[in-house]
Scaffold this active site. Structure first.
Site, PDB file in Angstrom:
ATOM      1  N   ASN A 217      -1.339  13.230  -8.614  1.00 35.77           N
ATOM      2  CA  ASN A 217      -1.041  13.626  -7.235  1.00 35.77           C
ATOM      3  C   ASN A 217      -2.292  13.455  -6.379  1.00 35.77           C
ATOM      4  OD1 ASN A 217      -2.581  16.210  -7.481  1.00 35.77           O
ATOM      5  ND2 ASN A 217      -0.931  16.715  -8.911  1.00 35.77           N
ATOM      6  N   PRO A 218      -2.133  13.355  -5.058  1.00 36.06           N
ATOM      7  CA  PRO A 218      -3.288  13.135  -4.175  1.00 36.06           C
ATOM      8  C   PRO A 218      -4.358  14.217  -4.264  1.00 36.06           C
ATOM      9  CG  PRO A 218      -1.273  12.573  -3.025  1.00 36.06           C
ATOM     10  CD  PRO A 218      -0.858  13.223  -4.325  1.00 36.06           C
ATOM     11  N   TYR A 219      -3.964  15.451  -4.520  1.00 30.86           N
ATOM     12  CA  TYR A 219      -4.965  16.515  -4.666  1.00 30.86           C
ATOM     13  C   TYR A 219      -5.898  16.205  -5.829  1.00 30.86           C
ATOM     14  CZ  TYR A 219      -6.912  21.071  -5.957  1.00 30.86           C
ATOM     15  OH  TYR A 219      -7.754  22.092  -6.302  1.00 30.86           O
ATOM     16  N   GLY A 220      -5.322  15.930  -7.008  1.00 32.83           N
ATOM     17  CA  GLY A 220      -6.143  15.597  -8.166  1.00 32.83           C
ATOM     18  C   GLY A 220      -6.937  14.323  -7.979  1.00 32.83           C
ATOM     19  N   LYS A 223      -9.970  14.930  -5.677  1.00 30.81           N
ATOM     20  CA  LYS A 223     -11.022  15.659  -6.389  1.00 30.81           C
ATOM     21  C   LYS A 223     -11.751  14.734  -7.366  1.00 30.81           C
ATOM     22  CE  LYS A 223     -11.075  20.058  -5.065  1.00 30.81           C
ATOM     23  NZ  LYS A 223     -12.307  20.773  -4.644  1.00 30.81           N
TER      24      LYS A 223
END
Length: 415
Positions: A217-220, A223
């Site tokens: 996902n874009p969050y991971g 990061k």
């Protein structure tokens, strides 16, 4: 008839007439010049006295390095995790500057900290957006930081799938701004707040620091990009870096000073603990569990829930152990996975409220099972999670929630 007499209301000119010639009124002019000279003399005297005053020439305590005092910049220090970390740092006698744009944080948390630590030179708050490189550079130029704890970030998996560009800007670009400012102003220590989401959905459990990073996902992904940038930069610098990849954060300060108070519009994307408490308080009609067909024991997601007090303890230990020219990476978790159904049961016991549960389809970007192997952090930093009783962590958080029904607004007395 011509009137040659002087009108009583007519102003006398400041001149004298002698023998048909006009001359200035020297008395009046000399009086005016004297007043100007007196005013100028008094101004100069005041400036001299101010400059001789000790407080005039003394710079802010935050702008100078002081022997025996470590000044930490905490980005996102008004947020849930950042405020708890700030409290711990202040209790341990660190000097702290919080930088936050309050888009996700709460100024109420900052006020609590200011009331707890009112001494001069302990804590300051600066309202700023890390996306503004000029503002960030100004903050670094005006303050003598010894280390940075970088928490500031949007951090909801579901939201990241809906607004990916926002996540790449907020997480990856802003981390780059922080690194550039640190390099420009000689700040050598970074504690970076990362996430287990960088691992994606590993084939093997538990997750070690050597588990391949394949975020889904874009969050991971954002990061992981930040981690890559930090490691690439560190290859040619003497910076001391600690990257902490932590798992699902729950709980609140055991003394009841701080808690989690997400904005109402973010409840849909927020942590499961917040949703459980909202259901228990009747703010929402029930709890929506997304996904019951995962390959787990009961079909719901399995997560490693880490208490926020343990998490900030890991950050402080990392700060103390950071070494120049080294990048060290640690998982921060309990090493035990709990399913969403187990979590809901624990929440009902902690709150004493029967919660209505609605089971829905999976949430985009989620993964079935994630829990850590905390062996490395135990061996190298002497850190072990202490608050591992899920129900007790939720009970502490529930106490804060009951006393703060409007977040950091009106506080209610509780028995």
């Amino acid at each position: 008839m011509l009137n040659f007499g002087r009108n009583r209301n007519q102003t006398r000119p400041n001149r004298l007439s002698l023998g048909g010639m006009d001359y200035p009124d020297l008395k009046r002019k000399n009086g005016y010049v004297g007043k100007v000279i007196l005013a100028a003399s008094l101004t100069v005297l005041c400036i001299i006295m101010l400059k001789q005053s000790p407080s005039f020439n003394t710079p802010s305590m935050f702008s100078v390095h002081e022997s025996g005092v470590t000044h930490v910049l905490v980005t996102g220090g008004a947020g849930y995790i950042g405020s708890h970390a700030t409290m711990r740092l202040l209790r341990d006698k660190y000097r702290v500057t919080i930088v936050d744009n309050l888009s996700r944080g709460n100024f109420g948390a900052v006020k609590v900290l200011q009331e707890m630590f009112p001494e001069h030179g302990r804590l300051q708050f600066i309202y700023a957006d890390l996306g503004d490189a000029k503002a960030v550079n100004k903050i670094f130029s005006e303050n003598a930081f010894d280390a940075v704890m970088h928490f500031a970030a949007v951090a909801y998996v579901g939201e990241s799938t809906l607004e990916p560009l926002r996540y790449y800007h907020n997480i990856t670009s802003n981390t780059l701004v922080i690194l550039e400012a640190m390099a420009a102003h000689g700040v050598k220590t970074l504690i970076y707040s990362s996430t287990c989401a960088t691992y994606g959905e590993p084939e093997k459990m538990p997750i070690t620091e050597d588990t391949p990073q394949l975020p889904i996902n874009p969050y991971g992904k954002a990061k992981k990009m930040s981690e890559d940038i930090i490691r690439d930069f560190s290859k040619n610098s003497d910076m001391a870096v600690m990257i902490l990849r932590y798992f699902n954060v729950i709980g609140s300060d055991p003394d009841g000073k701080l808690g989690e108070a997400p904005r109402p519009e973010l409840r849909e994307h927020g942590r499961i603990s917040g949703a459980c408490f909202d259901a228990a308080r009747g703010i929402i009609s029930g709890l929506k569990v997304k996904g019951t067909d995962y390959k787990t024991a009961d079909g719901t997601c399995v997560r490693d829930y880490i208490d926020v007090t343990d998490l900030v303890d890991a950050h402080v230990k990392a700060l103390k152990k950071a070494q120049p020219k080294k990048v060290r990476i640690y998982n921060v978790g309990t090493g035990k996975g709990r399913s969403v159904k187990e979590f809901v049961d624990a929440c009902q016991k902690a709150t004493g409220v029967k919660i209505k549960v609605e089971y829905l389809d999976r949430r985009p970007g989620d993964y079935a099972e994630v829990y850590s192997d905390p062996t490395k952090i135990k061996l190298e930093l002497n850190w072990t999670a202490k608050y591992t009783n899920l129900e007790e962590s939720l009970r502490m958080a529930w106490r804060w929630q009951k006393a703060h029904r409007n977040g950091y607004g009106h506080v209610l007395a509780t028995s």
